[in-house]
Design a protein around this motif. Structure first.
Motif, PDB file in Angstrom:
ATOM      1  N   ASN A   9       0.884  -1.221   0.713  1.00  0.00           N
ATOM      2  CA  ASN A   9      -0.053  -0.441   0.021  1.00  0.00           C
ATOM      3  C   ASN A   9       0.864   1.069   0.495  1.00  0.00           C
ATOM      4  O   ASN A   9       1.406   1.346   1.297  1.00  0.00           O
ATOM      5  CB  ASN A   9      -0.320  -0.062   1.292  1.00  0.00           C
ATOM      6  N   LYS A  11       0.373   3.997   0.211  1.00  0.00           N
ATOM      7  CA  LYS A  11      -0.902   5.422   0.446  1.00  0.00           C
ATOM      8  C   LYS A  11       0.178   6.454  -0.505  1.00  0.00           C
ATOM      9  O   LYS A  11      -0.833   6.674  -1.768  1.00  0.00           O
ATOM     10  CB  LYS A  11      -0.219   5.481   2.210  1.00  0.00           C
ATOM     11  N   HIS A  95      -9.255   0.250   4.980  1.00  0.00           N
ATOM     12  CA  HIS A  95      -7.638   1.227   5.644  1.00  0.00           C
ATOM     13  C   HIS A  95      -8.545   1.928   6.619  1.00  0.00           C
ATOM     14  O   HIS A  95      -9.737   2.609   6.850  1.00  0.00           O
ATOM     15  CB  HIS A  95      -7.608   1.690   4.543  1.00  0.00           C
ATOM     16  N   GLU A 165      -5.188  -4.906  10.524  1.00  0.00           N
ATOM     17  CA  GLU A 165      -4.207  -4.456  10.475  1.00  0.00           C
ATOM     18  C   GLU A 165      -4.416  -3.527  11.956  1.00  0.00           C
ATOM     19  O   GLU A 165      -5.534  -3.083  12.430  1.00  0.00           O
ATOM     20  CB  GLU A 165      -4.442  -3.683   9.674  1.00  0.00           C
ATOM     21  N   ILE A 170      -0.328   0.758  12.541  1.00  0.00           N
ATOM     22  CA  ILE A 170       0.143   0.915  11.661  1.00  0.00           C
ATOM     23  C   ILE A 170       1.263   2.583  11.962  1.00  0.00           C
ATOM     24  O   ILE A 170       0.646   3.663  12.188  1.00  0.00           O
ATOM     25  CB  ILE A 170      -1.133   1.319  10.184  1.00  0.00           C
ATOM     26  N   GLY A 171       2.124   1.961  10.726  1.00  0.00           N
ATOM     27  CA  GLY A 171       3.060   3.007  10.631  1.00  0.00           C
ATOM     28  C   GLY A 171       3.514   3.721  11.413  1.00  0.00           C
ATOM     29  O   GLY A 171       4.539   4.403  12.058  1.00  0.00           O
ATOM     30  N   GLY A 210       0.466  -4.378   9.325  1.00  0.00           N
ATOM     31  CA  GLY A 210       1.351  -2.964  10.884  1.00  0.00           C
ATOM     32  C   GLY A 210       2.763  -3.396  11.509  1.00  0.00           C
ATOM     33  O   GLY A 210       3.225  -3.970  11.293  1.00  0.00           O
ATOM     34  N   SER A 211       3.161  -2.712  10.637  1.00  0.00           N
ATOM     35  CA  SER A 211       4.855  -1.897  10.489  1.00  0.00           C
ATOM     36  C   SER A 211       5.837  -3.704   9.979  1.00  0.00           C
ATOM     37  O   SER A 211       6.012  -3.655  11.191  1.00  0.00           O
ATOM     38  CB  SER A 211       5.067  -1.453  12.212  1.00  0.00           C
ATOM     39  N   GLY A 232       3.090  -0.689   4.494  1.00  0.00           N
ATOM     40  CA  GLY A 232       2.668   0.076   4.096  1.00  0.00           C
ATOM     41  C   GLY A 232       4.381   0.944   3.586  1.00  0.00           C
ATOM     42  O   GLY A 232       4.684   0.709   2.606  1.00  0.00           O
ATOM     43  N   GLY A 233       4.955   1.799   4.622  1.00  0.00           N
ATOM     44  CA  GLY A 233       5.846   2.180   4.914  1.00  0.00           C
ATOM     45  C   GLY A 233       7.258   1.034   4.207  1.00  0.00           C
ATOM     46  O   GLY A 233       7.705   1.746   2.824  1.00  0.00           O
TER      47      GLY A 233
END
Ligand code: PEP
Length: 249
Positions: A9, A11, A95, A165, A170-171, A210-211, A232-233
């Protein structure tokens, strides 16, 4: 055996030109991956350049959201048909960032899933509790409602994936431990068995998000109920995305 999914993702990161470069790099590592479905979710404006960059691979491209109406006076909204026509095969729905910043509700999630399936998009439906809810010991109650209400109109889950998640992970760099994630994945699978039957529960893919990073993915992937990751990241670097994909091999 359920085939894992590794989904990135992106983002609100990348512009069309840098999205194409990232897609090319993902493609050079993971084109026609034999052990997992690979998917990337760029911002809307990067969709067509990413689809073009990934041509010749089986990497799935998806949208990060959609609106359930087909067309009309809905300024700023994107329909399921628009995503499909742009080359998308999947879409993220519900999300936590959509729920927190844009007022997403389970009722809207339900409508969006209907719109996605109607044009052949396979939705990844996100659920997860906040830190306050976990500390108040109501994580399962929250997730039960998100799954039951979000998927309320859907008797057939064949083309639907769920992503657990936890919002607090998350992040934040704080991932759920394999035990914490495993417990909730087991809970969701049982929930699906109760409402949709055992076959659906055995078939549905439940991702953790989640991370997730190359250092924690392998331990999480060991749990039989974790069928891959929504990332994500770490998906913004082709190399770390590749390392995470290798963890489910
Ligand atoms: C996400 O965006 O779905 C996510 C899990 O982000 P991160 O990996 O950065 O925590």
């Amino acid at each position: 055996m359920r085939r894992p999914i590794i989904a990135g993702n992106w983002k609100m990161n990348t512009v069309p030109s840098s999205a194409a470069v990232l897609a090319e790099n993902v493609k050079s590592n993971l084109s026609n991956c034999s052990w997992a479905d690979i998917a990337v979710f760029p911002p809307y404006v990067g969709l067509t350049t990413v689809v073009a960059a990934l041509k010749g691979s089986d990497i799935i491209v998806g949208g990060q959201n959609l609106f359930w109406e087909k067309e009309g006076a809905f300024t700023g909204a994107i329909s399921a048909g628009m995503l499909a026509e742009s080359g998308c095969r999947s879409v993220i729905i519900g999300h936590s960032e959509r729920r927190t910043y844009f007022g997403e509700t389970d009722e809207r999630v339900n409508k969006k899933i209907t719109a996605a399936l109607a044009v052949g998009l396979n939705p990844i439906v996100c659920v997860g509790e906040t830190l306050e809810q976990r500390e108040a010991d109501i994580a399962e109650e929250i997730i039960r409602r998100q799954v039951e209400d979000g998927l309320a109109d859907h008797d057939d889950l064949k083309n639907i994936t769920v992503a657990y998640e936890p919002v607090w992970a998350i992040g934040t760099g704080k991932n759920a431990s394999p035990e914490q994630a495993g417990e909730i994945h087991f809970f969701i699978r049982n929930l699906v068995a109760q409402r949709w039957g055992k076959a659906a529960a055995n078939e549905i893919r439940i991702l953790y998000g989640g991370s997730v990073n190359p250092g924690n993915a392998a331990a999480l992937a060991k749990n039989d109920d974790i069928d891959g990751f929504l990332i994500g990241g770490a998906s913004l670097k082709a190399d770390s995305f590749h390392q995470i994909a290798l963890s489910v091999k």
